[in-house]
Every structure is written in structure tokens, then in C-alpha cells.
Design a protein around this motif. Sequence first.
Motif, PDB file in Angstrom:
ATOM      1  N   LYS A  66     -11.039  10.727  -0.663  1.00 50.55           N
ATOM      2  CA  LYS A  66     -10.828   9.770  -1.753  1.00 50.55           C
ATOM      3  C   LYS A  66      -9.518   9.012  -1.548  1.00 50.55           C
ATOM      4  O   LYS A  66      -9.475   7.773  -1.657  1.00 50.55           O
ATOM      5  CB  LYS A  66     -10.803  10.502  -3.091  1.00 50.55           C
ATOM      6  N   GLU A  67      -8.451   9.729  -1.206  1.00 50.65           N
ATOM      7  CA  GLU A  67      -7.151   9.111  -0.993  1.00 50.65           C
ATOM      8  C   GLU A  67      -7.155   8.229   0.258  1.00 50.65           C
ATOM      9  O   GLU A  67      -6.576   7.147   0.271  1.00 50.65           O
ATOM     10  CB  GLU A  67      -6.057  10.178  -0.877  1.00 50.65           C
ATOM     11  N   PHE A  68      -7.838   8.698   1.312  1.00 50.41           N
ATOM     12  CA  PHE A  68      -7.924   7.916   2.533  1.00 50.41           C
ATOM     13  C   PHE A  68      -8.658   6.601   2.291  1.00 50.41           C
ATOM     14  O   PHE A  68      -8.230   5.543   2.749  1.00 50.41           O
ATOM     15  CB  PHE A  68      -8.633   8.697   3.639  1.00 50.41           C
ATOM     16  N   LEU A  69      -9.780   6.666   1.577  1.00 52.73           N
ATOM     17  CA  LEU A  69     -10.554   5.453   1.313  1.00 52.73           C
ATOM     18  C   LEU A  69      -9.772   4.458   0.463  1.00 52.73           C
ATOM     19  O   LEU A  69      -9.890   3.247   0.662  1.00 52.73           O
ATOM     20  CB  LEU A  69     -11.891   5.802   0.663  1.00 52.73           C
ATOM     21  N   ALA A  70      -8.970   4.953  -0.462  1.00 50.35           N
ATOM     22  CA  ALA A  70      -8.126   4.062  -1.270  1.00 50.35           C
ATOM     23  C   ALA A  70      -7.086   3.371  -0.392  1.00 50.35           C
ATOM     24  O   ALA A  70      -6.846   2.164  -0.523  1.00 50.35           O
ATOM     25  CB  ALA A  70      -7.445   4.843  -2.385  1.00 50.35           C
ATOM     26  N   LEU A  71      -6.472   4.119   0.528  1.00 54.39           N
ATOM     27  CA  LEU A  71      -5.495   3.536   1.452  1.00 54.39           C
ATOM     28  C   LEU A  71      -6.164   2.537   2.387  1.00 54.39           C
ATOM     29  O   LEU A  71      -5.661   1.428   2.596  1.00 54.39           O
ATOM     30  CB  LEU A  71      -4.810   4.644   2.256  1.00 54.39           C
ATOM     31  N   LYS A  72      -7.297   2.901   2.927  1.00 57.45           N
ATOM     32  CA  LYS A  72      -8.032   2.007   3.822  1.00 57.45           C
ATOM     33  C   LYS A  72      -8.404   0.702   3.126  1.00 57.45           C
ATOM     34  O   LYS A  72      -8.222  -0.385   3.666  1.00 57.45           O
ATOM     35  CB  LYS A  72      -9.298   2.707   4.321  1.00 57.45           C
ATOM     36  N   CYS A 112       0.806  -1.219   0.000  1.00 59.35           N
ATOM     37  CA  CYS A 112       0.000   0.000   0.000  1.00 59.35           C
ATOM     38  C   CYS A 112       0.843   1.275   0.000  1.00 59.35           C
ATOM     39  O   CYS A 112       0.343   2.346   0.329  1.00 59.35           O
ATOM     40  CB  CYS A 112      -0.928  -0.006   1.215  1.00 59.35           C
ATOM     41  N   SER A 113       2.079   1.176  -0.397  1.00 56.14           N
ATOM     42  CA  SER A 113       2.951   2.351  -0.343  1.00 56.14           C
ATOM     43  C   SER A 113       2.486   3.450  -1.295  1.00 56.14           C
ATOM     44  O   SER A 113       2.572   4.638  -0.961  1.00 56.14           O
ATOM     45  CB  SER A 113       4.402   1.967  -0.624  1.00 56.14           C
ATOM     46  N   ALA A 114       1.980   3.107  -2.444  1.00 56.16           N
ATOM     47  CA  ALA A 114       1.519   4.123  -3.401  1.00 56.16           C
ATOM     48  C   ALA A 114       0.318   4.885  -2.838  1.00 56.16           C
ATOM     49  O   ALA A 114       0.263   6.116  -2.919  1.00 56.16           O
ATOM     50  CB  ALA A 114       1.152   3.477  -4.734  1.00 56.16           C
ATOM     51  N   GLN A 115      -0.613   4.161  -2.240  1.00 56.17           N
ATOM     52  CA  GLN A 115      -1.793   4.796  -1.661  1.00 56.17           C
ATOM     53  C   GLN A 115      -1.408   5.665  -0.454  1.00 56.17           C
ATOM     54  O   GLN A 115      -1.952   6.754  -0.273  1.00 56.17           O
ATOM     55  CB  GLN A 115      -2.828   3.745  -1.240  1.00 56.17           C
ATOM     56  N   LYS A 135       1.438   7.147  -0.014  1.00 52.89           N
ATOM     57  CA  LYS A 135       2.120   8.330  -0.544  1.00 52.89           C
ATOM     58  C   LYS A 135       1.105   9.350  -1.068  1.00 52.89           C
ATOM     59  O   LYS A 135       1.231  10.549  -0.823  1.00 52.89           O
ATOM     60  CB  LYS A 135       3.086   7.930  -1.647  1.00 52.89           C
ATOM     61  N   GLN A 136       0.088   8.881  -1.772  1.00 48.74           N
ATOM     62  CA  GLN A 136      -0.934   9.785  -2.302  1.00 48.74           C
ATOM     63  C   GLN A 136      -1.696  10.472  -1.167  1.00 48.74           C
ATOM     64  O   GLN A 136      -1.953  11.680  -1.217  1.00 48.74           O
ATOM     65  CB  GLN A 136      -1.911   9.026  -3.196  1.00 48.74           C
ATOM     66  N   VAL A 154      -2.635  15.400   2.204  1.00 49.92           N
ATOM     67  CA  VAL A 154      -2.716  16.061   3.502  1.00 49.92           C
ATOM     68  C   VAL A 154      -1.634  17.131   3.625  1.00 49.92           C
ATOM     69  O   VAL A 154      -1.909  18.266   4.011  1.00 49.92           O
ATOM     70  CB  VAL A 154      -2.609  15.043   4.657  1.00 49.92           C
ATOM     71  N   SER A 155      -0.404  16.786   3.271  1.00 48.22           N
ATOM     72  CA  SER A 155       0.696  17.738   3.449  1.00 48.22           C
ATOM     73  C   SER A 155       0.562  18.955   2.542  1.00 48.22           C
ATOM     74  O   SER A 155       1.033  20.037   2.884  1.00 48.22           O
ATOM     75  CB  SER A 155       2.042  17.053   3.230  1.00 48.22           C
TER      76      SER A 155
END
Length: 57
Positions: A44-50, A19-22, A24-25, A30-31
Motif C-alpha cells: 500500500k505504501e509502495f503504491l502510494a509512493l509510486k 513525495c517526501s511524505a510517501q 517516509k511512510q 519497511v524499516s
Amino acid sequence: MKDKNYAKTSFLKRVLVNCSAQAKQYGSCVSSRVPEVEQDMCLKEFLALKSCMQNVV
């Protein structure tokens, strides 16, 4: 006890590798908005990581 810690470490390692790509996104999203961080701004990015983390076997 040692086997339990190894299993946790092994799982964390698989999550980080898969999940490193997710991650990173999400981190980039956030940053890029600090200090104006708001709830759900990178949803959207959080849900992809989750989703990625929940699907790691």
C-alpha cells in the motif's frame, strides 16, 4: 549534455519535494519489519509512493 543533467537533477528534486511524505511512510513500513522483510509487505505504501512519483510534473 549539461542541460540533460540539469533536467534529471531538477526532476529528482521535484520528486523529493513532492513525495517526501510517501517516501517516509514507505521507509518506515519497511524499516519496522526488518529483518523479516517479505515481498509486498508494504505494498500500500509502495503504491502510494509510486503513484506520487509518476504524477510529478
